[in-house]
Design a protein around this motif. Structure first.
Motif, PDB file in Angstrom:
ATOM      1  N   GLN A  47       9.844   1.753  15.738  1.00 46.03           N
ATOM      2  CA  GLN A  47       9.511   0.747  15.915  1.00 46.03           C
ATOM      3  C   GLN A  47       9.986   1.008  14.217  1.00 46.03           C
ATOM      4  N   ASP A  48      10.140   0.368  13.061  1.00 43.07           N
ATOM      5  CA  ASP A  48      10.295   0.606  12.180  1.00 43.07           C
ATOM      6  C   ASP A  48       8.959   1.152  11.575  1.00 43.07           C
ATOM      7  N   VAL A  49       9.217   2.071  10.655  1.00 45.24           N
ATOM      8  CA  VAL A  49       7.971   2.591   9.799  1.00 45.24           C
ATOM      9  C   VAL A  49       9.147   2.861   8.287  1.00 45.24           C
ATOM     10  N   LEU A  50       7.837   2.311   7.409  1.00 47.58           N
ATOM     11  CA  LEU A  50       7.849   2.600   5.814  1.00 47.58           C
ATOM     12  C   LEU A  50       8.139   4.026   6.127  1.00 47.58           C
ATOM     13  N   VAL A  51       9.130   5.051   5.151  1.00 45.11           N
ATOM     14  CA  VAL A  51       9.056   5.986   4.437  1.00 45.11           C
ATOM     15  C   VAL A  51       9.365   6.569   3.303  1.00 45.11           C
ATOM     16  N   LEU A  52       8.674   7.114   2.785  1.00 42.34           N
ATOM     17  CA  LEU A  52       9.735   7.836   1.226  1.00 42.34           C
ATOM     18  C   LEU A  52      10.934   8.334   1.503  1.00 42.34           C
ATOM     19  N   SER A  53      12.424   7.801   0.678  1.00 48.16           N
ATOM     20  CA  SER A  53      13.123   7.741   0.681  1.00 48.16           C
ATOM     21  C   SER A  53      13.647   9.194  -0.666  1.00 48.16           C
ATOM     22  N   GLY A  54      12.983   9.420  -1.401  1.00 47.25           N
ATOM     23  CA  GLY A  54      12.601  10.530  -2.276  1.00 47.25           C
ATOM     24  C   GLY A  54      11.285  11.011  -2.591  1.00 47.25           C
ATOM     25  N   ASP A  55      11.036  11.883  -3.728  1.00 50.99           N
ATOM     26  CA  ASP A  55       9.770  12.575  -3.983  1.00 50.99           C
ATOM     27  C   ASP A  55       9.331  11.697  -5.275  1.00 50.99           C
ATOM     28  N   VAL A  56       7.941  11.392  -4.356  1.00 50.53           N
ATOM     29  CA  VAL A  56       7.299  10.946  -6.066  1.00 50.53           C
ATOM     30  C   VAL A  56       6.209  11.223  -7.018  1.00 50.53           C
ATOM     31  N   PRO A  57       5.768  11.808  -7.662  1.00 54.89           N
ATOM     32  CA  PRO A  57       5.398  12.596  -7.729  1.00 54.89           C
ATOM     33  C   PRO A  57       3.758  11.669  -8.590  1.00 54.89           C
ATOM     34  N   MET A  58       2.515  12.393  -8.177  1.00 47.82           N
ATOM     35  CA  MET A  58       1.372  12.019  -9.108  1.00 47.82           C
ATOM     36  C   MET A  58       1.551  10.757 -10.276  1.00 47.82           C
ATOM     37  N   GLY A  59       1.335   9.631 -10.003  1.00 50.54           N
ATOM     38  CA  GLY A  59       0.719   8.310 -11.430  1.00 50.54           C
ATOM     39  C   GLY A  59       2.514   8.161 -11.537  1.00 50.54           C
ATOM     40  N   ASP A  60       3.163   8.185 -10.370  1.00 51.05           N
ATOM     41  CA  ASP A  60       5.003   7.218 -10.909  1.00 51.05           C
ATOM     42  C   ASP A  60       4.363   6.244  -9.578  1.00 51.05           C
ATOM     43  N   THR A  61       5.939   4.876  -9.918  1.00 53.94           N
ATOM     44  CA  THR A  61       5.273   3.792  -9.340  1.00 53.94           C
ATOM     45  C   THR A  61       6.594   4.633  -8.112  1.00 53.94           C
ATOM     46  N   LEU A  62       6.712   3.612  -6.403  1.00 57.66           N
ATOM     47  CA  LEU A  62       6.903   3.817  -5.662  1.00 57.66           C
ATOM     48  C   LEU A  62       9.059   3.284  -6.518  1.00 57.66           C
ATOM     49  N   GLY A  63       8.442   1.933  -6.811  1.00 58.89           N
ATOM     50  CA  GLY A  63       9.938   1.665  -7.060  1.00 58.89           C
ATOM     51  C   GLY A  63      11.029   1.991  -5.748  1.00 58.89           C
ATOM     52  N   GLY A  64      12.351   2.108  -6.238  1.00 57.80           N
ATOM     53  CA  GLY A  64      13.163   1.846  -4.224  1.00 57.80           C
ATOM     54  C   GLY A  64      13.648   3.183  -4.009  1.00 57.80           C
ATOM     55  N   LYS A  65      12.200   4.081  -4.138  1.00 59.04           N
ATOM     56  CA  LYS A  65      11.881   4.805  -2.930  1.00 59.04           C
ATOM     57  C   LYS A  65      11.529   5.013  -1.354  1.00 59.04           C
ATOM     58  N   ILE A  66      11.218   3.346  -1.012  1.00 58.89           N
ATOM     59  CA  ILE A  66      10.771   3.574   0.338  1.00 58.89           C
ATOM     60  C   ILE A  66      12.108   2.569   0.650  1.00 58.89           C
ATOM     61  N   ARG A  67      11.757   3.224   2.616  1.00 59.30           N
ATOM     62  CA  ARG A  67      13.371   2.506   3.558  1.00 59.30           C
ATOM     63  C   ARG A  67      12.229   2.108   5.213  1.00 59.30           C
ATOM     64  N   TRP A  68      12.367   1.426   5.692  1.00 65.63           N
ATOM     65  CA  TRP A  68      11.864   1.259   6.629  1.00 65.63           C
ATOM     66  C   TRP A  68      13.064   2.003   8.170  1.00 65.63           C
ATOM     67  N   ARG A  83       7.341  -2.181  10.330  1.00 68.23           N
ATOM     68  CA  ARG A  83       7.906  -3.684  10.103  1.00 68.23           C
ATOM     69  C   ARG A  83       7.111  -4.598  10.645  1.00 68.23           C
ATOM     70  N   ALA A  84       7.268  -4.269  12.252  1.00 74.24           N
ATOM     71  CA  ALA A  84       6.251  -5.563  12.994  1.00 74.24           C
ATOM     72  C   ALA A  84       5.118  -6.072  12.262  1.00 74.24           C
ATOM     73  N   ASN A  85       3.873  -5.392  11.761  1.00 74.34           N
ATOM     74  CA  ASN A  85       2.646  -5.357  11.560  1.00 74.34           C
ATOM     75  C   ASN A  85       2.562  -6.024   9.941  1.00 74.34           C
ATOM     76  N   GLU A  86       4.247  -5.780   8.600  1.00 77.03           N
ATOM     77  CA  GLU A  86       3.546  -6.046   8.119  1.00 77.03           C
ATOM     78  C   GLU A  86       5.500  -6.031   7.043  1.00 77.03           C
ATOM     79  N   PRO A  87       6.373  -7.001   7.564  1.00 78.79           N
ATOM     80  CA  PRO A  87       7.550  -7.350   7.453  1.00 78.79           C
ATOM     81  C   PRO A  87       8.621  -6.936   5.914  1.00 78.79           C
ATOM     82  N   ASP A  88       6.637  -7.611   5.320  1.00 76.30           N
ATOM     83  CA  ASP A  88       7.730  -7.800   3.648  1.00 76.30           C
ATOM     84  C   ASP A  88       7.098  -6.383   2.946  1.00 76.30           C
ATOM     85  N   ALA A  89       6.060  -5.808   3.062  1.00 76.10           N
ATOM     86  CA  ALA A  89       5.620  -4.537   2.740  1.00 76.10           C
ATOM     87  C   ALA A  89       6.340  -3.940   1.715  1.00 76.10           C
TER      88      ALA A  89
END
Length: 271
Positions: A47-68, A83-89
């Motif tokens: 299954q496609d799972v949304l994961v962090l592609s980089g470290d995100v400190p407390m209080g920062d926005t996720l930005g482009g640091k997420i990927r399937w 992705r099956a449940n939330e394709p536009d997450a």
């Protein structure tokens, strides 16, 4: 050439030909290999799972640091975003703010994000606790070595009452113990550039409602409040012996505590 040599040569040629024929028939011919040109299905369901592609400190926005990323279906937790449940997450959550530090490769969970309409400080404050600010400086905060998420004791220093026949001087008392520092000024975590000290003007402490009342009274009474840094190993130590007398009224209800010139007195509360 003598006839005997011709006979021997003929026999040798015949023997060589026979041996070659026998050897040819003894070699096994391998069976043809049939190659399937079609795409084979994986043995493990993914299954496609949304994961962090980089470290995100407390209080920062996720930005482009997420990927399937593909995960085995058997290892997908109910709290994971798929992705099956939330394709536009990925698009919806890129502007979300982390309520705690997250790291590359970690599956994203909504419980680690600040909910819509919530302020940052209220979202990181545990249920039942209060955030209370107190003034600090280098002299009263371990030389600036106190950082967010450190644990401290709060020490109150005030002048003794010389008018009551005492010798005067100062009285020092630890009024709160093992208190977590939520923030120094507006900083809620250690500097990413490796700065290990921070001399701020205000420390925000995580307190129970009773402790919040204690430090409020102490701020009015004290000539100085000092934060004493504690070891990390003491973080789970059970706290006993705080200055509950500042707000408890010695166990009596219906009293008002008055503070004048650093001294506490009680009067009956009007009904």
């Amino acid at each position: 050439m003598p006839a005997s040599r011709l006979i021997i040569l003929g026999v040798a040629v015949a023997a060589a030909g026979g041996a070659g024929y026998v050897a040819k028939n003894m070699v096994a011919i391998p069976a043809p290999v049939v190659v399937d040109s079609g795409v084979q299905k994986p043995q493990i369901a993914l299954q496609d799972v949304l994961v962090l592609s980089g470290d995100v400190p407390m209080g920062d926005t996720l930005g482009g640091k997420i990927r399937w990323e593909k995960w085995p279906s058997d290892g997908v937790n109910a709290n994971f975003i798929t992705r099956a449940n939330e394709p536009d997450a990925a698009d919806k959550l890129k502007d979300s703010v982390a309520r705690m530090a997250m790291y590359a490769g970690e599956p994203l969970r909504r419980s680690k994000l600040i909910g819509e309409g919530q302020s940052f400080m209220s979202s990181i404050l545990p249920s039942g606790m209060r955030a209370v600010a107190t003034s600090i400086n280098a002299d009263t905060s371990a030389g600036g070595f106190i950082l967010p998420n450190d644990f401290v004791d709060v020490i109150m220093t005030r002048k003794a009452d010389a008018s009551a026949g005492g010798a005067g001087g100062f009285i020092t008392e630890t009024i709160l113990k093992n208190i977590r520092v939520l923030a120094i000024d507006q900083t809620i975590q250690e500097d990413e550039e490796g700065k290990k000290t921070r001399v701020g003007q205000t420390a925000t402490l995580e307190l129970t409602p009773q402790q919040a009342e204690i430090i409020t009274v102490a701020q009015q009474m004290a000539d100085r409040l000092t934060l004493a840094l504690r070891p990390v190993a003491d973080a789970q130590e059970k706290v006993v012996g705080e200055a509950d007398y500042l707000v408890s009224g010695n166990g009596r209800r219906g009293t008002v505590r008055l503070i004048k010139s650093g001294e506490i007195s009680e009067v009956g509360a009007r009904k």
